[in-house]
Enzyme design. Sequence first.
Site, mmCIF file in Angstrom:
data_model
loop_
_atom_site.group_PDB
_atom_site.id
_atom_site.type_symbol
_atom_site.label_atom_id
_atom_site.label_comp_id
_atom_site.label_asym_id
_atom_site.label_seq_id
_atom_site.Cartn_x
_atom_site.Cartn_y
_atom_site.Cartn_z
ATOM 1 N N GLY A 1 17.377 17.119 -31.808
ATOM 2 C CA GLY A 1 17.647 15.816 -31.192
ATOM 3 C C GLY A 1 16.489 14.854 -31.414
ATOM 4 O O GLY A 1 16.696 13.649 -31.623
ATOM 5 N N LYS B 1 17.052 28.260 -31.596
ATOM 6 C CA LYS B 1 17.650 26.926 -31.420
ATOM 7 C C LYS B 1 19.051 26.871 -32.013
ATOM 8 O O LYS B 1 19.275 27.308 -33.137
ATOM 9 C CB LYS B 1 16.754 25.863 -32.071
ATOM 10 C CG LYS B 1 17.234 24.444 -31.838
ATOM 11 C CD LYS B 1 16.149 23.429 -32.153
ATOM 12 C CE LYS B 1 16.660 21.995 -31.993
ATOM 13 N NZ LYS B 1 17.243 21.719 -30.677
ATOM 14 N N HIS C 1 11.232 24.553 -35.594
ATOM 15 C CA HIS C 1 11.538 25.105 -34.267
ATOM 16 C C HIS C 1 11.631 26.630 -34.296
ATOM 17 O O HIS C 1 11.789 27.246 -35.350
ATOM 18 C CB HIS C 1 12.868 24.544 -33.754
ATOM 19 C CG HIS C 1 12.751 23.150 -33.199
ATOM 20 N ND1 HIS C 1 12.756 22.043 -34.002
ATOM 21 C CD2 HIS C 1 12.626 22.704 -31.921
ATOM 22 C CE1 HIS C 1 12.637 20.963 -33.242
ATOM 23 N NE2 HIS C 1 12.553 21.333 -31.974
ATOM 24 N N ARG D 1 25.939 29.547 -16.862
ATOM 25 C CA ARG D 1 27.289 29.651 -17.431
ATOM 26 C C ARG D 1 28.229 30.264 -16.387
ATOM 27 O O ARG D 1 27.878 31.238 -15.719
ATOM 28 C CB ARG D 1 27.221 30.565 -18.653
ATOM 29 C CG ARG D 1 28.486 30.667 -19.452
ATOM 30 C CD ARG D 1 28.356 31.809 -20.423
ATOM 31 N NE ARG D 1 27.363 31.539 -21.469
ATOM 32 C CZ ARG D 1 27.646 30.952 -22.630
ATOM 33 N NH1 ARG D 1 28.878 30.597 -22.891
ATOM 34 N NH2 ARG D 1 26.703 30.760 -23.537
ATOM 35 N N ARG E 1 15.564 28.952 -21.664
ATOM 36 C CA ARG E 1 14.125 28.771 -21.940
ATOM 37 C C ARG E 1 13.597 27.521 -21.250
ATOM 38 O O ARG E 1 12.575 27.565 -20.549
ATOM 39 C CB ARG E 1 13.901 28.659 -23.467
ATOM 40 C CG ARG E 1 14.035 29.973 -24.220
ATOM 41 C CD ARG E 1 13.944 29.747 -25.727
ATOM 42 N NE ARG E 1 15.132 29.075 -26.220
ATOM 43 C CZ ARG E 1 16.129 29.685 -26.886
ATOM 44 N NH1 ARG E 1 16.041 30.959 -27.193
ATOM 45 N NH2 ARG E 1 17.196 29.015 -27.281
HETATM 46 N N1 NDP Z 1 14.411 17.172 -24.423
HETATM 47 C C1 NDP Z 1 13.463 18.097 -24.541
HETATM 48 O O1 NDP Z 1 12.262 17.824 -24.440
HETATM 49 C C2 NDP Z 1 13.875 19.488 -24.823
HETATM 50 C C3 NDP Z 1 15.183 19.767 -25.074
HETATM 51 N N2 NDP Z 1 15.596 21.029 -25.330
HETATM 52 C C4 NDP Z 1 17.018 21.196 -25.498
HETATM 53 O O2 NDP Z 1 17.538 21.766 -24.310
HETATM 54 C C5 NDP Z 1 18.652 22.568 -24.617
HETATM 55 C C6 NDP Z 1 18.403 23.967 -24.068
HETATM 56 O O3 NDP Z 1 17.373 24.573 -24.798
HETATM 57 P P1 NDP Z 1 16.884 26.058 -24.457
HETATM 58 O O4 NDP Z 1 16.524 26.140 -23.018
HETATM 59 O O5 NDP Z 1 15.898 26.404 -25.486
HETATM 60 O O6 NDP Z 1 18.227 26.865 -24.696
HETATM 61 P P2 NDP Z 1 18.675 28.261 -24.021
HETATM 62 O O7 NDP Z 1 19.771 28.801 -24.896
HETATM 63 O O8 NDP Z 1 17.487 29.111 -23.753
HETATM 64 O O9 NDP Z 1 19.281 27.825 -22.622
HETATM 65 C C7 NDP Z 1 20.538 27.235 -22.451
HETATM 66 C C8 NDP Z 1 21.063 27.713 -21.116
HETATM 67 O O10 NDP Z 1 22.305 27.072 -20.834
HETATM 68 C C9 NDP Z 1 23.177 28.022 -20.297
HETATM 69 N N3 NDP Z 1 24.571 27.613 -20.451
HETATM 70 C C10 NDP Z 1 25.371 27.752 -21.538
HETATM 71 N N4 NDP Z 1 26.581 27.231 -21.266
HETATM 72 C C11 NDP Z 1 26.515 26.755 -19.992
HETATM 73 C C12 NDP Z 1 27.438 26.103 -19.159
HETATM 74 N N5 NDP Z 1 28.684 25.834 -19.568
HETATM 75 N N6 NDP Z 1 27.044 25.735 -17.909
HETATM 76 C C13 NDP Z 1 25.806 26.007 -17.465
HETATM 77 N N7 NDP Z 1 24.873 26.648 -18.230
HETATM 78 C C14 NDP Z 1 25.235 26.991 -19.484
HETATM 79 C C15 NDP Z 1 22.868 29.275 -21.066
HETATM 80 O O11 NDP Z 1 23.377 30.395 -20.393
HETATM 81 P P3 NDP Z 1 23.663 31.760 -21.245
HETATM 82 O O12 NDP Z 1 22.303 32.322 -21.486
HETATM 83 O O13 NDP Z 1 24.519 32.548 -20.319
HETATM 84 O O14 NDP Z 1 24.355 31.338 -22.489
HETATM 85 C C16 NDP Z 1 21.340 29.222 -21.089
HETATM 86 O O15 NDP Z 1 20.784 29.770 -19.919
HETATM 87 C C17 NDP Z 1 18.817 22.526 -26.136
HETATM 88 O O16 NDP Z 1 19.757 21.549 -26.487
HETATM 89 C C18 NDP Z 1 17.438 22.112 -26.604
HETATM 90 O O17 NDP Z 1 17.478 21.465 -27.832
HETATM 91 C C19 NDP Z 1 14.732 22.063 -25.343
HETATM 92 C C20 NDP Z 1 13.406 21.866 -25.129
HETATM 93 C C21 NDP Z 1 12.853 20.548 -24.860
HETATM 94 O O1 LIG Z 2 15.479 23.367 -28.798
HETATM 95 C C1 LIG Z 2 14.286 23.074 -28.575
HETATM 96 O O2 LIG Z 2 13.405 23.920 -28.373
HETATM 97 C C2 LIG Z 2 13.932 21.652 -28.514
HETATM 98 N N1 LIG Z 2 14.893 20.777 -28.551
HETATM 99 C C3 LIG Z 2 14.749 19.368 -28.505
HETATM 100 C C4 LIG Z 2 15.276 18.759 -29.772
HETATM 101 O O3 LIG Z 2 16.317 19.187 -30.274
HETATM 102 O O4 LIG Z 2 14.645 17.810 -30.264
HETATM 103 C C5 LIG Z 2 13.353 18.935 -28.118
HETATM 104 C C6 LIG Z 2 12.275 19.799 -28.680
HETATM 105 O O5 LIG Z 2 12.232 19.610 -30.052
HETATM 106 C C7 LIG Z 2 12.517 21.270 -28.349
#
Ligand code: NDP
Ligand SMILES: O=C(O)C1=N[C@H](C(=O)O)C[C@H](O)C1
Length: 248
Positions: A143, A137, A133, A35, A12
């Site tokens: 975080g 998630k 959320h 992955r 996402r």
């Molecule tokens: N700091 C910020 O502002 C934000 C942080 N986040 C954080 O970002 C992270 C990702 O969130 P989100 O995008 O919603 O999660 P998703 O589950 O949509 O995406 C995670 C991706 O990582 C891939 N993946 C899993 N294992 C591996 C690996 N070993 N190597 C490479 N890719 C891998 C997954 O692939 P597959 O689909 O094949 O499993 C998937 O495409 C979370 O920890 C979330 O909390 C999210 C939004 C904002």
């Molecule tokens: O998983 C999410 O979507 C998000 N993850 C981050 C967190 O764990 O704080 C940032 C934001 O809240 C979106």
Amino acid sequence: MTKVAVIGASGRMGSTACRALDAADGLDLVARLGRGDDVGTLASAGVEVAVELTRPDVVMANLRSCIEQGVSVVTGTSGFTPERLDEVRGWLAGAPGVCVLVVPNFSVGAVLLMRFAAQAARFYESVEIVELHHPGKADAPSGTARRTAELVAAARAEAGVPAAPDATVDSLDGARGATVEGVPVHAVRLRGLVASQEVLLGSPGETLTLRHDSLDREGFMPGLLLAVRRVRETPGLTVGLEAYLDLP
Ligand SMILES: NC(=O)C1=CN([C@@H]2O[C@H](COP(=O)(O)OP(=O)(O)OC[C@H]3O[C@@H](n4cnc5c(N)ncnc54)[C@H](OP(=O)(O)O)[C@@H]3O)[C@@H](O)[C@H]2O)C=CC1
Ligand SMILES: O=C(O)C1=N[C@H](C(=O)O)C[C@H](O)C1
């Protein structure tokens, strides 16, 4: 042009980040990893900054690999504890010049909410955090909520504020949330949401509620691009986008 890779590119956040990076001036998105792809090839592909957006259970291995290759990293992945940050510092000690930026939340509004909560924390007897959320998630609490609780707790400790009052002696498991640095944190997972957070503060006769809502992942992109552009200015470990926001 800065050569950039996204790890977790089909997720996402990763897919939204790829679109933003593709459209950004001065940044060249040269690798999209998912992955099963080999993170160990980034340096040989000329990558200068990796954007890591995966899962709490895989982020540490990806960070270690990037640091060993001399590739700087911006990670937004959640699940960072003080112990994990110490581990990253240890890896960086053997890699002078490598820069790692851990960003609990890329949204400028969320960073401001954290700052406002820390400023308010010493004026109130009670403080609790509610994070809300989407149900996809993987981790709880978020975080952002962990980081907010740490900042709030540090501000209260510095001001000598005693523990918040709570007469609870009988409760179901989880009813009072998780405790992070003494601050109760409650996690909601609800279809329709992206990411929201409330910090509730209270004293006799008044309450203050601070709330931020991420309505679309587009809202994370200005902060993410800023982080990618600036990360290599700060060798070692940096936590939080505020390092680049010139906040008063
Ligand atoms: N700091 C910020 O502002 C934000 C942080 N986040 C954080 O970002 C992270 C990702 O969130 P989100 O995008 O919603 O999660 P998703 O589950 O949509 O995406 C995670 C991706 O990582 C891939 N993946 C899993 N294992 C591996 C690996 N070993 N190597 C490479 N890719 C891998 C997954 O692939 P597959 O689909 O094949 O499993 C998937 O495409 C979370 O920890 C979330 O909390 C999210 C939004 C904002
Ligand atoms: O998983 C999410 O979507 C998000 N993850 C981050 C967190 O764990 O704080 C940032 C934001 O809240 C979106």
